[in-house]
Design an enzyme around this catalytic site. Sequence first.
Site, PDB file in Angstrom:
ATOM      1  N   CYS A   1       0.844  -1.191   0.000  1.00 40.56           N
ATOM      2  CA  CYS A   1       0.000   0.000   0.000  1.00 40.56           C
ATOM      3  C   CYS A   1       0.882   1.244   0.000  1.00 40.56           C
ATOM      4  O   CYS A   1       1.888   1.291   0.714  1.00 40.56           O
ATOM      5  CB  CYS A   1      -0.888  -0.013   1.245  1.00 40.56           C
ATOM      6  SG  CYS A   1      -2.001   1.389   1.385  1.00 40.56           S
TER       7      CYS A   1
ATOM      8  N   HIS B   1      -9.349  -3.983  -1.076  1.00 42.57           N
ATOM      9  CA  HIS B   1      -8.333  -3.158  -0.427  1.00 42.57           C
ATOM     10  C   HIS B   1      -8.803  -1.700  -0.372  1.00 42.57           C
ATOM     11  O   HIS B   1      -8.705  -1.041   0.677  1.00 42.57           O
ATOM     12  CB  HIS B   1      -7.019  -3.286  -1.218  1.00 42.57           C
ATOM     13  CG  HIS B   1      -5.878  -2.531  -0.648  1.00 42.57           C
ATOM     14  ND1 HIS B   1      -4.864  -3.144   0.050  1.00 42.57           N
ATOM     15  CD2 HIS B   1      -5.569  -1.215  -0.681  1.00 42.57           C
ATOM     16  CE1 HIS B   1      -3.972  -2.217   0.419  1.00 42.57           C
ATOM     17  NE2 HIS B   1      -4.385  -1.044  -0.012  1.00 42.57           N
ATOM     18  N   GLU B   2      -9.340  -1.188  -1.487  1.00 38.34           N
ATOM     19  CA  GLU B   2      -9.795   0.212  -1.527  1.00 38.34           C
ATOM     20  C   GLU B   2     -11.075   0.421  -0.718  1.00 38.34           C
ATOM     21  O   GLU B   2     -11.226   1.452  -0.055  1.00 38.34           O
ATOM     22  CB  GLU B   2      -9.979   0.679  -2.967  1.00 38.34           C
ATOM     23  CG  GLU B   2      -8.713   0.607  -3.819  1.00 38.34           C
ATOM     24  CD  GLU B   2      -7.472   1.198  -3.158  1.00 38.34           C
ATOM     25  OE1 GLU B   2      -7.584   2.205  -2.438  1.00 38.34           O
ATOM     26  OE2 GLU B   2      -6.378   0.650  -3.378  1.00 38.34           O
TER      27      GLU B   2
END
Length: 183
Positions: free
Chosen positions: A113, A156-157
């Site tokens: 990330c 993830h987002e």
Amino acid sequence: MSARLAGWTVEELGPAGRVRPVAVAPAPVLGGGTGWVDPCADEVVRLAADLVATMRVSPGCVGLAGPQLGERADIFAVDVTGHPKALTVHGVFVLCNATVVEATRWRPGREGCMSVPDLTGDVKRATRLVVTGRLPGSGEEVRLTTDAFEARALQHEIDHCAGKLFLDRVAGAHAVFPRKVYR
């Protein structure tokens, strides 16, 4: 859906977005979650363009969420085009107020990330995913079905919009690793 997610392209957002700095943990904006956004609001359309512009100049970046640009806004951009682990690819798209409708076939995989630049970690995510969300600009609701790496990127987002980092999803310290630096 094709790269023109439901007939929409990034270029149709209007003026090009500006590249913005990415928040790094432990920045407070990365925790605590976001609020619903009006996908038709001018500031949300500008943020969508900024997300895409910042993502495009960031090597290896396949997704970026509002909190990473310092905004507590439920919006993110994703583009897994060209990634070797991607099977389904919808091209560049931005979604507001996304919700997971169905998540199946859970598998562990390594994640990194931009907001946690020195670490990676093994996170168990669904490899088949159905998500609904709204397109910036029009507010049109879309339903996106995807798999493999694109499904991982979406989750993830969506986590960023909920105030979670991948580190919140790892099984423990044994599943966190220093990021490899390639020269």
